[in-house]
Design an enzyme around this catalytic site. Structure first.
Site, PDB file in Angstrom:
ATOM      1  N   ASN A  33       0.825  -1.217   0.000  1.00  0.00           N
ATOM      2  CA  ASN A  33       0.000   0.000   0.000  1.00  0.00           C
ATOM      3  C   ASN A  33       0.860   1.270   0.000  1.00  0.00           C
ATOM      4  O   ASN A  33       0.339   2.375   0.112  1.00  0.00           O
ATOM      5  CB  ASN A  33      -0.958   0.012   1.206  1.00  0.00           C
ATOM      6  N   ASP A  57      -4.046  -2.823   0.241  1.00  0.00           N
ATOM      7  CA  ASP A  57      -3.833  -2.893   1.683  1.00  0.00           C
ATOM      8  C   ASP A  57      -4.222  -4.286   2.176  1.00  0.00           C
ATOM      9  O   ASP A  57      -5.378  -4.699   2.003  1.00  0.00           O
ATOM     10  CB  ASP A  57      -4.695  -1.809   2.357  1.00  0.00           C
ATOM     11  N   TYR A 144       3.133  -2.853  17.482  1.00  0.00           N
ATOM     12  CA  TYR A 144       4.022  -3.657  16.635  1.00  0.00           C
ATOM     13  C   TYR A 144       4.324  -5.002  17.293  1.00  0.00           C
ATOM     14  O   TYR A 144       4.088  -6.058  16.703  1.00  0.00           O
ATOM     15  CB  TYR A 144       5.309  -2.871  16.404  1.00  0.00           C
ATOM     16  N   LYS A 148       2.742  -8.519  16.068  1.00  0.00           N
ATOM     17  CA  LYS A 148       3.566  -9.602  15.523  1.00  0.00           C
ATOM     18  C   LYS A 148       3.391 -10.888  16.329  1.00  0.00           C
ATOM     19  O   LYS A 148       3.455 -11.987  15.792  1.00  0.00           O
ATOM     20  CB  LYS A 148       5.039  -9.180  15.521  1.00  0.00           C
ATOM     21  N   THR A 174      18.010  -5.510  10.801  1.00  0.00           N
ATOM     22  CA  THR A 174      18.612  -5.730   9.488  1.00  0.00           C
ATOM     23  C   THR A 174      18.733  -4.388   8.768  1.00  0.00           C
ATOM     24  O   THR A 174      17.862  -3.532   8.895  1.00  0.00           O
ATOM     25  CB  THR A 174      17.747  -6.715   8.678  1.00  0.00           C
TER      26      THR A 174
HETATM   27  P1  NAD Z   1       9.570  -1.334   5.348  1.00  0.00           P
HETATM   28  O1  NAD Z   1       8.757  -0.341   6.121  1.00  0.00           O
HETATM   29  O2  NAD Z   1      10.636  -0.818   4.444  1.00  0.00           O
HETATM   30  O3  NAD Z   1       8.623  -2.296   4.497  1.00  0.00           O
HETATM   31  C1  NAD Z   1       7.317  -2.609   4.839  1.00  0.00           C
HETATM   32  C2  NAD Z   1       6.467  -2.555   3.578  1.00  0.00           C
HETATM   33  O4  NAD Z   1       5.123  -2.951   3.912  1.00  0.00           O
HETATM   34  C3  NAD Z   1       6.374  -1.159   2.984  1.00  0.00           C
HETATM   35  O5  NAD Z   1       6.602  -1.207   1.599  1.00  0.00           O
HETATM   36  C4  NAD Z   1       4.946  -0.717   3.304  1.00  0.00           C
HETATM   37  O6  NAD Z   1       4.451   0.227   2.373  1.00  0.00           O
HETATM   38  C5  NAD Z   1       4.219  -2.035   3.282  1.00  0.00           C
HETATM   39  N1  NAD Z   1       2.976  -2.049   4.073  1.00  0.00           N
HETATM   40  C6  NAD Z   1       2.791  -1.603   5.338  1.00  0.00           C
HETATM   41  N2  NAD Z   1       1.506  -1.803   5.730  1.00  0.00           N
HETATM   42  C7  NAD Z   1       0.883  -2.422   4.683  1.00  0.00           C
HETATM   43  C8  NAD Z   1      -0.442  -2.882   4.466  1.00  0.00           C
HETATM   44  N3  NAD Z   1      -1.393  -2.759   5.419  1.00  0.00           N
HETATM   45  N4  NAD Z   1      -0.751  -3.430   3.270  1.00  0.00           N
HETATM   46  C9  NAD Z   1       0.193  -3.549   2.296  1.00  0.00           C
HETATM   47  N5  NAD Z   1       1.453  -3.119   2.447  1.00  0.00           N
HETATM   48  C10 NAD Z   1       1.802  -2.565   3.628  1.00  0.00           C
HETATM   49  O7  NAD Z   1      10.191  -2.332   6.435  1.00  0.00           O
HETATM   50  P2  NAD Z   1      11.229  -3.514   6.276  1.00  0.00           P
HETATM   51  O8  NAD Z   1      12.394  -3.207   7.132  1.00  0.00           O
HETATM   52  O9  NAD Z   1      11.439  -3.840   4.848  1.00  0.00           O
HETATM   53  O10 NAD Z   1      10.435  -4.694   6.989  1.00  0.00           O
HETATM   54  C11 NAD Z   1       9.780  -5.710   6.257  1.00  0.00           C
HETATM   55  C12 NAD Z   1       9.200  -6.747   7.202  1.00  0.00           C
HETATM   56  O11 NAD Z   1      10.244  -7.326   7.990  1.00  0.00           O
HETATM   57  C13 NAD Z   1       8.178  -6.173   8.190  1.00  0.00           C
HETATM   58  O12 NAD Z   1       7.135  -7.091   8.377  1.00  0.00           O
HETATM   59  C14 NAD Z   1       8.971  -6.034   9.475  1.00  0.00           C
HETATM   60  O13 NAD Z   1       8.162  -6.134  10.618  1.00  0.00           O
HETATM   61  C15 NAD Z   1       9.948  -7.207   9.365  1.00  0.00           C
HETATM   62  N6  NAD Z   1      11.165  -6.944  10.150  1.00  0.00           N
HETATM   63  C16 NAD Z   1      12.126  -6.088   9.702  1.00  0.00           C
HETATM   64  C17 NAD Z   1      13.246  -5.839  10.486  1.00  0.00           C
HETATM   65  C18 NAD Z   1      14.355  -4.920  10.041  1.00  0.00           C
HETATM   66  O14 NAD Z   1      15.312  -4.718  10.802  1.00  0.00           O
HETATM   67  N7  NAD Z   1      14.338  -4.354   8.857  1.00  0.00           N
HETATM   68  C19 NAD Z   1      13.379  -6.461  11.732  1.00  0.00           C
HETATM   69  C20 NAD Z   1      12.354  -7.317  12.168  1.00  0.00           C
HETATM   70  C21 NAD Z   1      11.262  -7.572  11.358  1.00  0.00           C
END
Ligand code: NAD
Ligand code: UDP
Length: 312
Positions: A33, A57, A144, A148, A174
């Site tokens: 989204n 979404d 959050y 999760k 990450t």
């Molecule tokens: P990010 O915010 O860059 O990516 C999340 C993506 O999800 C975005 O493109 C956003 O637009 C999309 N999104 C959010 N809500 C949405 C919805 N309701 N419908 C459709 N799309 C939606 O974050 P990221 O770092 O790439 O994280 C990706 C996943 O990995 C997440 O689930 C996050 O919880 C998990 N995660 C990431 C980390 C990290 O360190 N990067 C650590 C733990 C978990």
């Protein structure tokens, strides 16, 4: 050719995952989204005939034929997930419910991107998958963390009730190219501040610790988990090299030859004091180990932000 859905495909990790899955010869559908993701992250994939991007979404049900679903949709940085906390919670819980129903209809395998935040401010160190966590159920991070945790509950209940083919990974901090520059996360903040010779904002006294994993390593672990037939998880994926936030600030100043000074700001509420994954299970079950040294990954990330800043 497998048809694979990546929710959150236009985000930081999702965009790397789409790229990797396309390179392996799959048909990839990103559902996003654009709350924190952007077209910029995936525009290089638009010409690929095996790639589709759908603005949608995941809190709403959707039906698309697929073989696998990677559920990565959810804002990951504290400032973004706290921007609309109710929607963050709905994204985790209603989002995974919709994706589990889709997986059930299509008999697809589904992988959930869970997080180290399920351990909260951990009393066990390093954190093993068997640890149940120490989480505030109603604080500012709860939308959050508890979202999760709720998603993991639904994954396990679909597995027990319907034998849905599930996989759960718990991702620890990450970083890498395509992190959102406005994310407020420590890696992007410090690198951008250092490149611009602005003050480096250490929260608290900087004695809290984190362990940073490079994005390519993480994606490798996620794909290995999806392709494993004998193990549903949850499994920790992260780098075990732990350091304090203050040490990290000094490393970034050093690596960017920056003139930035370190300044100290208030520690955000419920900020975990320490975090380091125990990755014994990932090594044993997936034969996975992060390859990137911190300096190698940071070099690539600094290069990315240097180019990014010069472009705008
Ligand atoms: P990010 O915010 O860059 O990516 C999340 C993506 O999800 C975005 O493109 C956003 O637009 C999309 N999104 C959010 N809500 C949405 C919805 N309701 N419908 C459709 N799309 C939606 O974050 P990221 O770092 O790439 O994280 C990706 C996943 O990995 C997440 O689930 C996050 O919880 C998990 N995660 C990431 C980390 C990290 O360190 N990067 C650590 C733990 C978990
Ligand atoms: N942090 C910091 N300065 C910043 C951004 C973050 O000192 O400009 C700290 C933050 O308080 C936390 C750690 O760095 O202790 C990691 O923060 P991040 O938001 O990247 O991820 P978290 O692990 O808290 O989800």
């Amino acid at each position: 050719m497998k048809r694979i859905i990546v929710t959150g495909g236009a985000g930081f990790l999702g965009s790397h995952l789409c790229e990797r899955l396309l390179n392996e010869g799959n048909y990839v559908i990103s559902i996003d989204n654009f709350f924190t993701g952007s077209k910029e992250n995936i525009k290089h994939l638009f010409d690929n005939k095996n790639f589709e991007s759908i603005r949608y979404d995941i809190t709403e049900p959707i039906h698309i034929e697929c073989d696998e679903i990677y559920n990565f949709a959810c804002p990951a940085s504290p400032i973004h997930y706290q921007r609309n906390p109710i929607h963050t919670f709905k994204t985790s819980v209603l989002g995974i419910l919709n994706m589990l129903n889709l997986a059930r209809e299509c008999k697809a395998r589904i992988l959930q991107a869970s997080t180290s935040e399920v351990y909260g401010d951990p009393l066990e160190h390093p954190q093993k998958e068997s640890y149940w966590g120490h989480v505030n159920p109603n604080g500012i991070r709860s939308c959050y963390d508890e979202g999760k945790r709720g998603a993991e509950t639904l994954m396990m209940d679909y597995y027990r009730e319907y034998n849905t083919d599930i996989k759960i990974i718990r991702i620890f901090n990450t970083y890498g190219p395509r992190m959102n520059e406005n994310d407020g996360r420590v890696v992007s903040n410090f690198i951008i501040q250092a490149i611009k010779n602005m003050p480096i904002t250490v929260y608290g006294d900087g004695s809290q610790t984190r362990s940073f994993c490079y994005c390519d390593d993480l994606i490798d672990g996620a794909v290995k988990m999806m392709n494993n037939d004998n193990f549903i998880g949850p499994v920790n994926l992260g780098n075990t090299y732990e350091m304090t936030v203050l040490e990290f600030a000094k490393k970034i100043i050093d690596m960017t030859n920056s003139k930035s000074q370190i300044i100290f700001k208030n520690l955000p509420k419920d900020d975990p004091i320490k975090r380091q994954p125990d990755i014994t299970l990932a090594k044993e079950k997936l034969n996975w180990n992060p390859n990137y040294k911190l300096e190698e990954g940071l070099k690539k990330t600094i290069e990315y932000f240097n180019n990014y800043i010069n472009k705008i």
